[in-house]
Scaffold this motif. Sequence first.
Motif, short mmCIF file in Angstrom:
data_model
loop_
_atom_site.label_atom_id
_atom_site.label_comp_id
_atom_site.label_asym_id
_atom_site.label_seq_id
_atom_site.Cartn_x
_atom_site.Cartn_y
_atom_site.Cartn_z
N GLU A 197 0.83 -1.21 0.00
CA GLU A 197 0.00 0.00 0.00
C GLU A 197 0.86 1.25 0.00
OE1 GLU A 197 -3.15 2.23 3.01
OE2 GLU A 197 -2.92 0.05 3.13
N SER A 198 1.91 1.26 0.82
CA SER A 198 2.78 2.45 0.90
C SER A 198 3.53 2.66 -0.41
CB SER A 198 3.77 2.30 2.06
OG SER A 198 4.71 1.28 1.81
N THR A 199 3.87 1.58 -1.10
CA THR A 199 4.57 1.69 -2.38
C THR A 199 3.65 2.25 -3.45
OG1 THR A 199 6.02 -0.17 -1.83
CG2 THR A 199 5.81 0.39 -4.15
N GLN A 200 2.40 1.80 -3.48
CA GLN A 200 1.45 2.28 -4.49
C GLN A 200 1.13 3.76 -4.32
OE1 GLN A 200 -2.07 -0.08 -5.09
NE2 GLN A 200 -0.92 -1.52 -6.34
N LYS A 201 1.08 4.22 -3.08
CA LYS A 201 0.72 5.61 -2.82
C LYS A 201 1.89 6.58 -2.96
CE LYS A 201 -3.18 4.70 0.30
NZ LYS A 201 -3.71 4.87 1.68
#
Length: 244
Positions: A197-201
Amino acid sequence: MEMNEREEKHEKVHQVFQTIYKKYDSMNSLISFNRHKAWRRKADETVGAREGEQILDVCCGTGDWTLSLAKAVGTTGKVVGLDFSDNMLKVARAKLDVTPLKNVALVNGDAMNIPFSEASFDRVTIGFGLRNVPDYLTVLKEMFRVLKPGGRIVCLETSQPKIPVYRQLYFFYFRFIMPLLGKLFAGSYKEYAWLNESTQKFPDREKLVQLFHAAGFEKVSVRSFMGGIAAIHHADKPLRKAAD
């Protein structure tokens, strides 16, 4: 990001790293197909540390980059590793204890409010940590603040490929395969789902360049790896303050 959202992300990320610290290094190697070590060597070259310099490694985690930088600055220099997870710092201290290095300080502190005065360091680094902070610009401004005029910032981070199909495969891997690997090899499915999730955002290369400029840096450059799945951003703090 609103204050309560920042606090929620801060607590969530803290819980993630307090949980995965024992398997963090081995999982990094597994997830990146061991490429993260080569990327960090390139980042070391970009830092260009010199003997006698003072360096701050923000979000230092288990300390690999911190110790590498400490070797580069020699006995007359000093490297401070800063992280908000005491469990990650325990791993870093264990690594430090089996080296002869005497020029390393490991500090439990928050990247959003770096506990050092203005213009304290010749160089500042952050490796695979910026995507996990509550506010990217706040951290970049803090790193700018503690950096000496003319000093350099180097950020090694995951990025977002632009190539069609490859981009879709990349996000498929991060969304489905990486959490499964986390469950199988580290017993931590939800923690590795969060890292997806942190990578996508996280901003893409161009947006991150804009954030570096917004924080006050100049001469911002980017180097990408493996079709854009990781990137090194580096920039300098101006020798003089910009005119109001």
